[in-house]
Design a protein around this motif. Sequence first.
Motif, PDB file in Angstrom:
ATOM      1  N   TRP A  37      44.547   2.021  79.415  1.00  0.00           N
ATOM      2  CA  TRP A  37      45.937   2.216  79.868  1.00  0.00           C
ATOM      3  C   TRP A  37      46.554   0.884  80.263  1.00  0.00           C
ATOM      4  O   TRP A  37      47.715   0.599  79.922  1.00  0.00           O
ATOM      5  CB  TRP A  37      45.963   3.188  81.046  1.00  0.00           C
ATOM      6  N   ALA A  38      45.812   0.055  80.997  1.00  0.00           N
ATOM      7  CA  ALA A  38      46.333  -1.238  81.439  1.00  0.00           C
ATOM      8  C   ALA A  38      46.664  -2.131  80.248  1.00  0.00           C
ATOM      9  O   ALA A  38      47.718  -2.791  80.220  1.00  0.00           O
ATOM     10  CB  ALA A  38      45.326  -1.923  82.352  1.00  0.00           C
ATOM     11  N   LEU A  39      45.783  -2.156  79.264  1.00  0.00           N
ATOM     12  CA  LEU A  39      46.033  -2.966  78.071  1.00  0.00           C
ATOM     13  C   LEU A  39      47.268  -2.486  77.323  1.00  0.00           C
ATOM     14  O   LEU A  39      48.128  -3.285  76.940  1.00  0.00           O
ATOM     15  CB  LEU A  39      44.813  -2.907  77.139  1.00  0.00           C
ATOM     16  N   LYS A  40      47.360  -1.169  77.126  1.00  0.00           N
ATOM     17  CA  LYS A  40      48.505  -0.611  76.397  1.00  0.00           C
ATOM     18  C   LYS A  40      49.805  -0.909  77.121  1.00  0.00           C
ATOM     19  O   LYS A  40      50.792  -1.338  76.510  1.00  0.00           O
ATOM     20  CB  LYS A  40      48.323   0.899  76.227  1.00  0.00           C
ATOM     21  N   ASP A  72      36.444  -3.274  70.609  1.00  0.00           N
ATOM     22  CA  ASP A  72      37.126  -2.403  69.642  1.00  0.00           C
ATOM     23  C   ASP A  72      38.379  -1.790  70.252  1.00  0.00           C
ATOM     24  O   ASP A  72      39.402  -1.630  69.561  1.00  0.00           O
ATOM     25  CB  ASP A  72      36.178  -1.294  69.175  1.00  0.00           C
ATOM     26  N   ARG A  73      38.327  -1.463  71.540  1.00  0.00           N
ATOM     27  CA  ARG A  73      39.506  -0.906  72.204  1.00  0.00           C
ATOM     28  C   ARG A  73      40.596  -1.967  72.344  1.00  0.00           C
ATOM     29  O   ARG A  73      41.783  -1.659  72.234  1.00  0.00           O
ATOM     30  CB  ARG A  73      39.120  -0.324  73.566  1.00  0.00           C
ATOM     31  N   VAL A  74      40.189  -3.205  72.582  1.00  0.00           N
ATOM     32  CA  VAL A  74      41.163  -4.294  72.647  1.00  0.00           C
ATOM     33  C   VAL A  74      41.827  -4.493  71.289  1.00  0.00           C
ATOM     34  O   VAL A  74      43.053  -4.620  71.184  1.00  0.00           O
ATOM     35  CB  VAL A  74      40.490  -5.600  73.113  1.00  0.00           C
ATOM     36  N   ARG A  75      41.024  -4.510  70.243  1.00  0.00           N
ATOM     37  CA  ARG A  75      41.578  -4.684  68.894  1.00  0.00           C
ATOM     38  C   ARG A  75      42.579  -3.576  68.575  1.00  0.00           C
ATOM     39  O   ARG A  75      43.677  -3.831  68.059  1.00  0.00           O
ATOM     40  CB  ARG A  75      40.446  -4.662  67.859  1.00  0.00           C
ATOM     41  N   ALA A  76      42.207  -2.324  68.898  1.00  0.00           N
ATOM     42  CA  ALA A  76      43.085  -1.196  68.614  1.00  0.00           C
ATOM     43  C   ALA A  76      44.396  -1.298  69.393  1.00  0.00           C
ATOM     44  O   ALA A  76      45.474  -1.008  68.857  1.00  0.00           O
ATOM     45  CB  ALA A  76      42.372   0.114  68.949  1.00  0.00           C
ATOM     46  N   ALA A  77      44.317  -1.740  70.652  1.00  0.00           N
ATOM     47  CA  ALA A  77      45.528  -1.866  71.474  1.00  0.00           C
ATOM     48  C   ALA A  77      46.467  -2.932  70.918  1.00  0.00           C
ATOM     49  O   ALA A  77      47.690  -2.739  70.883  1.00  0.00           O
ATOM     50  CB  ALA A  77      45.141  -2.191  72.916  1.00  0.00           C
ATOM     51  N   VAL A  78      45.899  -4.056  70.490  1.00  0.00           N
ATOM     52  CA  VAL A  78      46.720  -5.144  69.932  1.00  0.00           C
ATOM     53  C   VAL A  78      47.364  -4.697  68.621  1.00  0.00           C
ATOM     54  O   VAL A  78      48.561  -4.952  68.378  1.00  0.00           O
ATOM     55  CB  VAL A  78      45.864  -6.407  69.723  1.00  0.00           C
TER      56      VAL A  78
END
Length: 225
Positions: A37-40, A72-78
Amino acid sequence: MMEALARWDHPRLGLVSPTEFIPLAERSGVMPQLSSWALKTALEKAREWQARGIAIAVNMAVSDLSDTTFPDRVRAAVEEAGLPPAVLHLEVTESGVMSEPERILTCLERLRDIGVQLAIDDFGTGSSSLSYLHRLPIQACKIDRSFIRRLTSEASSVAIVRATIELAHALDLRVIAEGVEDAATLEVLRGMGCDLAQGYFISEPIPDHATEAWMAESSWVGAGT
């Protein structure tokens, strides 16, 4: 660059510090959802500021870096935000890195390969060796505020900060000073060649809905601080 700071606005307790709710999130097993959530949310703001060329920094918990799904979650968010990966700057504390150095090194290398920027936060307060610092795939280090706030009053802090800046530059790292609270401290840092600074002298933490007005009025935006 802006730094995203998480605060819990509790209806009864008011603003709750992350030092209180992050350990609770980790113990209850919801840290992956909170991090996502924070990344998004941070990347959504970065997308609004894309025309200004402003990057966004987000702090990582140690549990994030121990989670094999985190890169992988970072990549998806970016990718979902449609932004260049380098717009996202991820920060981890020096003590956090040293809690599980080899495991976290692997995670940082995967994040570097995605193209996000990485920084060591609170530098100078942990116990990392120079040989290990040299191995980290980071682009910046942030000098802890405990050294910065004594720059104008203690010769030892001046020596430590100067040596840290010289070491970081020798390793081709940018240096960010935390906790700058007055003009005199900022001038000392400029004289030492510090790259960036943050602190109450530049701005106190502000809610996201107030950032546009602050950027329109502030002389710091685009000033290289």
